[in-house]
Design an enzyme around this catalytic site. Structure first.
Site, short mmCIF file in Angstrom:
data_model
loop_
_atom_site.label_atom_id
_atom_site.label_comp_id
_atom_site.label_asym_id
_atom_site.label_seq_id
_atom_site.Cartn_x
_atom_site.Cartn_y
_atom_site.Cartn_z
N SER A 150 2.52 -7.55 6.93
CA SER A 150 1.64 -7.19 5.57
C SER A 150 1.52 -9.41 4.75
CB SER A 150 1.41 -6.35 4.25
OG SER A 150 1.84 -4.93 5.27
N HIS A 205 2.44 -9.13 -0.46
CA HIS A 205 0.94 -8.70 -0.33
C HIS A 205 0.60 -11.02 -1.60
CE1 HIS A 205 -0.44 -4.99 1.17
NE2 HIS A 205 0.36 -5.37 1.94
#
Length: 377
Positions: A150, A205
């Site tokens: 991610s 993220h």
């Protein structure tokens, strides 16, 4: 791969002239004829997952400690010298759903970004963003296991955003607006979704997104014939920026937290050995193999020192963040109670003091009761 179809899913709009889309797609194809890194990364992630499952790891919900054995990012290990986990954790996933979502996102956005910045530039920004995300994860919650692509994928989205911001002149108006809205919506949706699901590593993220945005700004060039041979300069700039900033970020991380689970396993070993030793000493004294003085000396010299050291270590864990303080406090109280009972027994036997022996027995029973209560928590 058909370049027109690759772009149409992202930039097509009823008001966009076909020739604009075709010309834009043709330019990207001329600059980056083959998209190889994106599918290669997807294959690598899938192969790693297949190998894990084939070795017996659960495909739906693998235990965190098992992921740690495979190279997950985990503060007590990564920050104590196993820095390679910053990279390996990017190719591990906590189940097939996690893998599928990341790979779909990577396929959707990666091919376009790879066309924009080139094969080498894309690989560099992917790795730099992923490592930056792993470092951010350590800074935010080093006590947790972290895996997944991610951070790197958000870096790819950030790079696309950087390109859209900086290279407005290289993209037709209608395509520019569509790209801008798509990127912002994509990033926004994933950030909101991530905040709603506690298990999602938002720190990774965010770290990946910021790193990718910076990489995208560095890699962005005006889309024109003849720029491909000059991409190496910007690629090198990203490599140098990563080589400087990532180690600095690693050096600024706080002290590595303890591995609480490992400490608890060590405590179990210390407890088992201490109780076994105490039982043997009592039997030896009852069989007259050792006298009262030898029994007391053995308890004070062989049983109590490692037990006291383990208790103090348990109490230090109470100051760490992200730990179950209630459980650790109960364990520390239990260890102190057990320690007091053994110390009283040694003193009572040496001094022939029945009151101390009786008090020792009372504390021993209380410790046994507390141990049962803790084991059921």
């Amino acid at each position: 791969m058909n370049d027109d179809s690759e772009l149409s899913g992202r930039v097509a709009h009823p008001d966009v002239h076909v020739d604009q889309v075709t010309a834009f797609a043709r330019t990207l194809h001329e600059l980056t004829p083959w998209v190889v890194v994106t599918p290669g990364l997807i294959v690598a992630n899938v192969v790693v997952f297949i190998v894990m499952v084939a070795s017996g790891v659960s495909p739906l919900n693998p235990p965190a400690r098992v992921l740690g054995d495979w190279g997950a990012n985990f503060g007590p290990l990564t920050m104590n010298g196993e820095w390679w986990r910053l990279l390996t954790s990017m190719f591990l996933h906590s189940g097939i759903v996690h893998l599928a979502l990341n790979m779909v996102f990577l396929w959707y956005i990666g091919r376009l970004v790879e066309r924009l910045v080139g094969n080498v530039g894309f690989l560099v920004l992917y790795l730099v963003s992923g490592i930056a995300g792993s470092i951010a994860s350590l800074a935010w919650h080093p006590e947790l296991f972290s895996v997944g692509a991610s951070g790197a994928i958000f870096g790819v989205a950030g790079a696309l955003l950087g390109f859209v911001i900086l290279r407005r002149d290289s993209i037709p108006d209608t395509i520019f607006r569509q790209l801008r809205h798509s990127v912002v919506a994509l990033i926004g949706y994933n950030l909101v979704f991530g905040m709603m699901v506690p298990a999602i590593d938002m720190a990774a993220h965010g770290g990946g997104l910021i790193a990718g945005l910076i990489c995208g700004l560095i890699l962005s060039q005006r889309l024109a014939p003849g720029i491909a041979p000059r991409r190496w300069i910007r690629n090198l700039a990203v490599v140098l920026a990563g080589a400087v900033t990532l180690p600095l970020a690693m050096a600024s991380l706080p002290e590595a937290p303890p591995d609480v689970e490992l400490e608890l396993q060590r405590f179990i070993g210390v407890e088992r050995l201490a109780i076994e030793t105490m039982n043997n000493l009592v039997k030896q004294m009852q069989r007259k193999e050792i006298d009262e003085q030898e029994f007391a000396d053995a308890v004070e010299d062989n049983v109590l020192p490692p037990w006291v050291e383990a208790r103090r270590g348990m109490e230090k864990l109470l100051d760490e963040r992200g730990v179950d303080r209630n459980l650790l406090a109960r364990l520390a109280d239990y260890m102190k109670l057990r320690e007091e009972s053994w110390r009283l027994l040694a003193e009572g036997v040496r001094e022939q003091d029945s009151d101390k022996i009786e008090l020792s027995s009372s504390k021993q029973k209380a410790a046994d009761k507390m141990a049962k209560e803790i084991s059921t928590q």
